[in-house]
Write an enzyme that holds these catalytic residues in place. Sequence first.
Site, mmCIF file in Angstrom:
data_model
loop_
_atom_site.group_PDB
_atom_site.id
_atom_site.type_symbol
_atom_site.label_atom_id
_atom_site.label_comp_id
_atom_site.label_asym_id
_atom_site.label_seq_id
_atom_site.Cartn_x
_atom_site.Cartn_y
_atom_site.Cartn_z
ATOM 1 N N GLY A 131 0.868 -1.189 0.000
ATOM 2 C CA GLY A 131 0.000 0.000 0.000
ATOM 3 C C GLY A 131 0.896 1.228 0.000
ATOM 4 N N THR A 158 -10.173 1.750 -7.420
ATOM 5 C CA THR A 158 -11.290 2.632 -7.809
ATOM 6 C C THR A 158 -11.639 2.344 -9.264
ATOM 7 O OG1 THR A 158 -10.452 4.331 -6.314
ATOM 8 C CG2 THR A 158 -12.010 5.054 -8.016
ATOM 9 N N ARG A 268 -31.622 28.489 11.091
ATOM 10 C CA ARG A 268 -31.993 27.845 12.350
ATOM 11 C C ARG A 268 -31.855 28.834 13.523
ATOM 12 N NH1 ARG A 268 -34.388 23.419 14.876
ATOM 13 N NH2 ARG A 268 -33.283 22.933 16.802
ATOM 14 N N GLN A 279 -21.774 33.111 19.227
ATOM 15 C CA GLN A 279 -20.321 33.046 19.042
ATOM 16 C C GLN A 279 -19.824 31.600 18.872
ATOM 17 O OE1 GLN A 279 -17.433 34.058 22.247
ATOM 18 N NE2 GLN A 279 -17.149 35.919 21.047
ATOM 19 N N GLY A 340 -28.702 17.482 15.707
ATOM 20 C CA GLY A 340 -29.343 16.204 15.370
ATOM 21 C C GLY A 340 -29.574 16.059 13.866
ATOM 22 N N GLU A 363 -4.368 7.679 -2.681
ATOM 23 C CA GLU A 363 -3.299 8.389 -3.412
ATOM 24 C C GLU A 363 -2.196 8.876 -2.462
ATOM 25 O OE1 GLU A 363 -4.188 10.530 -6.912
ATOM 26 O OE2 GLU A 363 -6.020 9.397 -7.291
ATOM 27 N N THR A 365 -1.367 8.246 1.953
ATOM 28 C CA THR A 365 -1.937 8.699 3.230
ATOM 29 C C THR A 365 -1.308 10.044 3.641
ATOM 30 O OG1 THR A 365 -0.175 7.582 4.420
ATOM 31 C CG2 THR A 365 -2.188 6.293 4.037
ATOM 32 N N GLU A 367 0.401 10.490 6.158
ATOM 33 C CA GLU A 367 1.769 10.194 6.615
ATOM 34 C C GLU A 367 2.732 10.142 5.416
ATOM 35 O OE1 GLU A 367 -1.048 8.637 7.521
ATOM 36 O OE2 GLU A 367 -1.157 9.205 9.633
HETATM 37 N N1 CAA Z 1 8.762 11.683 -9.229
HETATM 38 C C1 CAA Z 1 9.786 11.038 -9.839
HETATM 39 N N2 CAA Z 1 10.533 10.072 -9.256
HETATM 40 C C2 CAA Z 1 10.237 9.774 -7.979
HETATM 41 C C3 CAA Z 1 9.189 10.410 -7.273
HETATM 42 C C4 CAA Z 1 8.438 11.397 -7.960
HETATM 43 N N3 CAA Z 1 7.428 12.028 -7.379
HETATM 44 N N4 CAA Z 1 9.136 9.878 -6.033
HETATM 45 C C5 CAA Z 1 10.111 8.954 -5.960
HETATM 46 N N5 CAA Z 1 10.768 8.895 -7.129
HETATM 47 C C6 CAA Z 1 11.898 8.059 -7.488
HETATM 48 C C7 CAA Z 1 13.124 8.348 -6.604
HETATM 49 O O1 CAA Z 1 13.899 9.401 -7.124
HETATM 50 C C8 CAA Z 1 13.868 7.019 -6.648
HETATM 51 O O2 CAA Z 1 14.561 6.908 -7.853
HETATM 52 P P1 CAA Z 1 16.160 6.554 -7.904
HETATM 53 O O3 CAA Z 1 16.383 5.368 -6.998
HETATM 54 O O4 CAA Z 1 16.441 6.289 -9.334
HETATM 55 O O5 CAA Z 1 16.838 7.775 -7.372
HETATM 56 C C9 CAA Z 1 12.715 6.015 -6.722
HETATM 57 O O6 CAA Z 1 11.589 6.701 -7.241
HETATM 58 C C10 CAA Z 1 12.398 5.396 -5.377
HETATM 59 O O7 CAA Z 1 12.065 6.474 -4.512
HETATM 60 P P2 CAA Z 1 12.131 6.341 -2.926
HETATM 61 O O8 CAA Z 1 13.466 5.776 -2.530
HETATM 62 O O9 CAA Z 1 11.729 7.658 -2.373
HETATM 63 O O10 CAA Z 1 11.038 5.193 -2.691
HETATM 64 P P3 CAA Z 1 10.365 4.693 -1.353
HETATM 65 O O11 CAA Z 1 10.281 3.230 -1.391
HETATM 66 O O12 CAA Z 1 11.037 5.302 -0.160
HETATM 67 O O13 CAA Z 1 8.847 5.233 -1.497
HETATM 68 C C11 CAA Z 1 7.055 6.790 -1.351
HETATM 69 C C12 CAA Z 1 8.517 6.529 -1.732
HETATM 70 C C13 CAA Z 1 6.863 8.280 -1.596
HETATM 71 C C14 CAA Z 1 6.774 6.470 0.093
HETATM 72 C C15 CAA Z 1 6.140 5.960 -2.290
HETATM 73 O O14 CAA Z 1 6.260 4.583 -2.046
HETATM 74 C C16 CAA Z 1 4.690 6.362 -2.212
HETATM 75 O O15 CAA Z 1 4.279 7.376 -2.779
HETATM 76 N N6 CAA Z 1 3.844 5.540 -1.516
HETATM 77 C C17 CAA Z 1 2.397 5.767 -1.511
HETATM 78 C C18 CAA Z 1 1.737 5.041 -2.655
HETATM 79 C C19 CAA Z 1 0.412 5.623 -2.988
HETATM 80 O O16 CAA Z 1 0.237 6.827 -3.047
HETATM 81 N N7 CAA Z 1 -0.536 4.755 -3.286
HETATM 82 C C20 CAA Z 1 -1.808 5.196 -3.709
HETATM 83 C C21 CAA Z 1 -2.467 4.120 -4.514
HETATM 84 S S1 CAA Z 1 -3.236 4.678 -5.967
HETATM 85 C C22 CAA Z 1 -4.782 5.210 -5.513
HETATM 86 O O17 CAA Z 1 -5.089 5.401 -4.375
HETATM 87 C C23 CAA Z 1 -5.656 5.476 -6.673
HETATM 88 C C24 CAA Z 1 -7.097 5.339 -6.421
HETATM 89 O O18 CAA Z 1 -7.681 4.342 -6.793
HETATM 90 C C25 CAA Z 1 -7.846 6.499 -5.858
#
Ligand code: CAA
Length: 394
Positions: A131, A158, A268, A279, A340, A363, A365, A367
Amino acid sequence: MTFELNEEHLAVQAAARDFAQNVLKPGVIERDSKMEYPTEQIRQMGELGFLGMMVSPEYGGGGMDTMSYVLAMEEISKVDNSCSVIMSVNNSLVCWGIETFGTEEQKQKYLPRLASGEWIGSFCLSEPEAGSDATSQRTTAIDQGDHYILNGTKNWITNGGTSKLHLVIAQTDAEKGHHGINAFIVEADWDGVSVGAKEDKLGIRSSDTHTIMYTDVKVPKENRIGEDGFGFKFAMKTLSGGRIGIAAQALGIAGGAYELSIAYSQERKAFGKEIAKHQAIGFKLANMAMDIEAAKMLVYRAAWLKDQGLDYTGASSMAKLYASEAAMKHTVEAVQIHGGYGFVKEYHVERLMRDAKITQIYEGTSEIQRIVISRNISKGQHYIPVIGNSAVTV
Ligand code: CAA
């Protein structure tokens, strides 16, 4: 510095508001209660151009900027967040991802159908054990020469049950870590693609969220997006833009709750006067107005940076984080203001409160947004106020 919207922005905002208030609002409570997919409403959104707003006209889209998209998302999200999440995923993850990184053949083949709403797309990154930690992909795509064989399970998808096109992220070479991840365009009716049961969710209940299973699915090599190993960066770059859409959704939720709270509290009466004049309620409305304005600045700024071709990764995470926290906090307050009445479906605010929660989760959390922001700070983006024409960093 200008805070004015141009003629096109105002027209899009007015059209989206009209559609949301007059077409979406009448059935939204029933659709939410019954978890009924908004088939007819999505068809109309396609017809009106809300599903491919930023796609170039040559591929059948509206050719609009991110700012227009954000304004439309905001108005639709004041009313129906099932429709707005379907819209958001289709526009900013699926269409944008294909148009920005796809081949000419991929764009010509898929974008016109997606932009018109004939096809809806889904973004298949999350897995039962991947995730927030998106590099831990277990779905595999094994290179067989002219095609890949795809196996694995994606969840929380989604549009999972209705989408005709999946953007699937999969591991092609585990030894290379995230450099061995690729993204593929998979058509939903290909052999080996199956869809699990619809999730029964707290909010955005009429959007359809499913687990999707891939069993020995043959994916032609021409359906890979970008160079070999580009898949993780594709997902990250696409999500950076997607987060502006979800930030706009959260802004709309907070704005919708605010508008309903103003209307209710000015009507209301208690203890001899409108409750807005007490207030206790006036201060809640003041806090709401302030946070919504602050969220708006962050969301519009992220859209503006994207439209200028400037780096928006940190800005989109800030916008999503701030707007989603504001949406959660102030929808709870909106229910409180309604007393209510706020606790029953008819007054809409309880639904907005339930919908707000997911904006802090999907997209990325809250965090994860803090991780993205702090990593951008350590890369030198200090987010100190604008100096000269540099609206980005110093
Ligand atoms: N743009 C370009 N490159 C990026 C980038 C960005 N925004 N973010 C990271 N990278 C690249 C880094 O530069 C790195 O590349 P190199 O090793 O070549 O330098 C590579 O990606 C790995 O990056 P990290 O070491 O930072 O990777 P990480 O494992 O520490 O993870 C994270 C980074 C930001 C935590 C990522 O895992 C993340 O975004 N996690 C959340 C996932 C998410 O948002 N999921 C949502 C699901 S989709 C959804 O919800 C859709 C829906 O249906 C509504």
